[in-house]
Design a protein around this motif. Sequence first.
Motif, PDB file in Angstrom:
ATOM      1  N   HIS A   9     -65.045  14.689 -73.830  1.00 25.76           N
ATOM      2  CA  HIS A   9     -64.015  13.768 -74.283  1.00 25.76           C
ATOM      3  C   HIS A   9     -64.567  12.570 -75.047  1.00 25.76           C
ATOM      4  O   HIS A   9     -63.971  12.134 -76.033  1.00 25.76           O
ATOM      5  N   TYR A  10     -65.693  12.024 -74.578  1.00 26.58           N
ATOM      6  CA  TYR A  10     -66.226  10.794 -75.154  1.00 26.58           C
ATOM      7  C   TYR A  10     -67.747  10.841 -75.259  1.00 26.58           C
ATOM      8  O   TYR A  10     -68.413  11.478 -74.442  1.00 26.58           O
ATOM      9  N   ALA A  11     -68.273  10.146 -76.279  1.00 28.35           N
ATOM     10  CA  ALA A  11     -69.727   9.976 -76.431  1.00 28.35           C
ATOM     11  C   ALA A  11     -70.088   8.614 -75.862  1.00 28.35           C
ATOM     12  O   ALA A  11     -69.773   7.581 -76.457  1.00 28.35           O
ATOM     13  N   THR A 141     -50.270   7.922 -74.192  1.00 26.32           N
ATOM     14  CA  THR A 141     -51.698   7.743 -73.924  1.00 26.32           C
ATOM     15  C   THR A 141     -52.530   8.965 -74.302  1.00 26.32           C
ATOM     16  O   THR A 141     -53.720   9.009 -74.015  1.00 26.32           O
ATOM     17  N   SER A 142     -51.910   9.953 -74.933  1.00 25.17           N
ATOM     18  CA  SER A 142     -52.609  11.192 -75.276  1.00 25.17           C
ATOM     19  C   SER A 142     -53.663  10.956 -76.344  1.00 25.17           C
ATOM     20  O   SER A 142     -53.506  10.122 -77.235  1.00 25.17           O
ATOM     21  N   ARG A 143     -54.758  11.704 -76.264  1.00 29.07           N
ATOM     22  CA  ARG A 143     -55.793  11.659 -77.284  1.00 29.07           C
ATOM     23  C   ARG A 143     -55.406  12.501 -78.497  1.00 29.07           C
ATOM     24  O   ARG A 143     -56.065  12.478 -79.528  1.00 29.07           O
ATOM     25  N   ILE A 144     -54.309  13.274 -78.380  1.00 26.72           N
ATOM     26  CA  ILE A 144     -53.791  14.078 -79.482  1.00 26.72           C
ATOM     27  C   ILE A 144     -52.808  13.228 -80.282  1.00 26.72           C
ATOM     28  O   ILE A 144     -51.943  12.564 -79.719  1.00 26.72           O
ATOM     29  N   GLY A 145     -52.941  13.231 -81.584  1.00 25.89           N
ATOM     30  CA  GLY A 145     -52.061  12.434 -82.433  1.00 25.89           C
ATOM     31  C   GLY A 145     -50.611  12.880 -82.332  1.00 25.89           C
ATOM     32  O   GLY A 145     -50.307  14.030 -81.994  1.00 25.89           O
ATOM     33  N   ALA A 146     -49.705  11.944 -82.625  1.00 26.01           N
ATOM     34  CA  ALA A 146     -48.275  12.232 -82.563  1.00 26.01           C
ATOM     35  C   ALA A 146     -47.721  12.498 -83.960  1.00 26.01           C
ATOM     36  O   ALA A 146     -48.180  11.923 -84.949  1.00 26.01           O
ATOM     37  N   HIS A 147     -46.745  13.386 -84.034  1.00 24.77           N
ATOM     38  CA  HIS A 147     -46.055  13.678 -85.291  1.00 24.77           C
ATOM     39  C   HIS A 147     -44.636  13.128 -85.189  1.00 24.77           C
ATOM     40  O   HIS A 147     -43.922  13.416 -84.231  1.00 24.77           O
ATOM     41  N   VAL A 148     -44.235  12.312 -86.188  1.00 27.67           N
ATOM     42  CA  VAL A 148     -42.899  11.713 -86.191  1.00 27.67           C
ATOM     43  C   VAL A 148     -41.959  12.600 -87.008  1.00 27.67           C
ATOM     44  O   VAL A 148     -42.188  12.846 -88.190  1.00 27.67           O
ATOM     45  N   GLY A 152     -36.689  10.895 -85.825  1.00 22.96           N
ATOM     46  CA  GLY A 152     -37.286   9.797 -85.077  1.00 22.96           C
ATOM     47  C   GLY A 152     -37.981  10.221 -83.804  1.00 22.96           C
ATOM     48  O   GLY A 152     -38.711   9.427 -83.206  1.00 22.96           O
ATOM     49  N   HIS A 153     -37.773  11.454 -83.351  1.00 23.31           N
ATOM     50  CA  HIS A 153     -38.424  11.917 -82.133  1.00 23.31           C
ATOM     51  C   HIS A 153     -39.890  12.265 -82.399  1.00 23.31           C
ATOM     52  O   HIS A 153     -40.278  12.521 -83.539  1.00 23.31           O
ATOM     53  N   LEU A 154     -40.679  12.262 -81.328  1.00 21.81           N
ATOM     54  CA  LEU A 154     -42.110  12.529 -81.417  1.00 21.81           C
ATOM     55  C   LEU A 154     -42.486  13.800 -80.688  1.00 21.81           C
ATOM     56  O   LEU A 154     -41.862  14.172 -79.703  1.00 21.81           O
ATOM     57  N   LEU A 155     -43.539  14.430 -81.167  1.00 17.97           N
ATOM     58  CA  LEU A 155     -44.210  15.492 -80.425  1.00 17.97           C
ATOM     59  C   LEU A 155     -45.666  15.487 -80.849  1.00 17.97           C
ATOM     60  O   LEU A 155     -46.023  14.897 -81.871  1.00 17.97           O
ATOM     61  N   HIS A 156     -46.506  16.093 -80.044  1.00 16.73           N
ATOM     62  CA  HIS A 156     -47.922  16.154 -80.403  1.00 16.73           C
ATOM     63  C   HIS A 156     -48.088  16.876 -81.742  1.00 16.73           C
ATOM     64  O   HIS A 156     -47.386  17.847 -82.018  1.00 16.73           O
ATOM     65  N   LYS A 157     -49.039  16.408 -82.549  1.00 12.94           N
ATOM     66  CA  LYS A 157     -49.289  17.054 -83.843  1.00 12.94           C
ATOM     67  C   LYS A 157     -49.623  18.528 -83.660  1.00 12.94           C
ATOM     68  O   LYS A 157     -49.139  19.383 -84.412  1.00 12.94           O
ATOM     69  N   SER A 158     -50.423  18.855 -82.652  1.00  8.78           N
ATOM     70  CA  SER A 158     -50.787  20.253 -82.412  1.00  8.78           C
ATOM     71  C   SER A 158     -49.565  21.072 -81.989  1.00  8.78           C
ATOM     72  O   SER A 158     -49.428  22.234 -82.370  1.00  8.78           O
TER      73      SER A 158
END
Length: 208
Positions: A9-11, A141-148, A152-158
Amino acid sequence: MALRAGCEHYARSCLLKAPCCGKLYVCRLCHDAEENHQMDRFKVEEVQCSGCQTLQRAQQACQQCHVQFGEYYCDICHLFDKDKNQYHCHPCGICRIGPREKYFHCDKCNLCLAQDLQGNHKCVENVSRQNCPVCMEDIHTSRIGAHVLPCGHLLHKSCFDDMVRTSAYRCPLCMHSVWNMKEHWEQIDIEIAQSPMPTEYQGTSVKG
């Protein structure tokens, strides 16, 4: 000086001492995957250097061997990572991947959005505080970007990419189109205008 270490997850070059159970983990996600409870990142007070093993207060560099725990460090989120142009958004309450100047915080949506959406999106109050309607996992708080979506609703880009790949083109919440169809309809109007009616049908009317 930096020490190569971390997790998937992180370096980072330190372990976090979980305030809940006192165990050492590279990050809260590694902790949560192993334990039956979640780590509160904001309550982390101590870290252990991955190099000299010194346990110390959370800070960017080791007080003993001076190794840098992370190129980026937030003393609010206790986030250590390689530099990704991160910044801490106080209204969001967490760190975001920037650069900061490319994003603005929408007070109504309660979310950081790309600058090109400023004044150009439909606000939905506290929209990021809802789970993704596709995978039902947290968005804020997700590390996956959101798609608008245009609605106006959101979901994960993936999740959005997977959804349209399976020919689903409507918002799972309100069933509006996931695409802005304005340009599509304008193009159809142009094509119709450029396609004259055959001569034999001109001047005729349709009878019911």
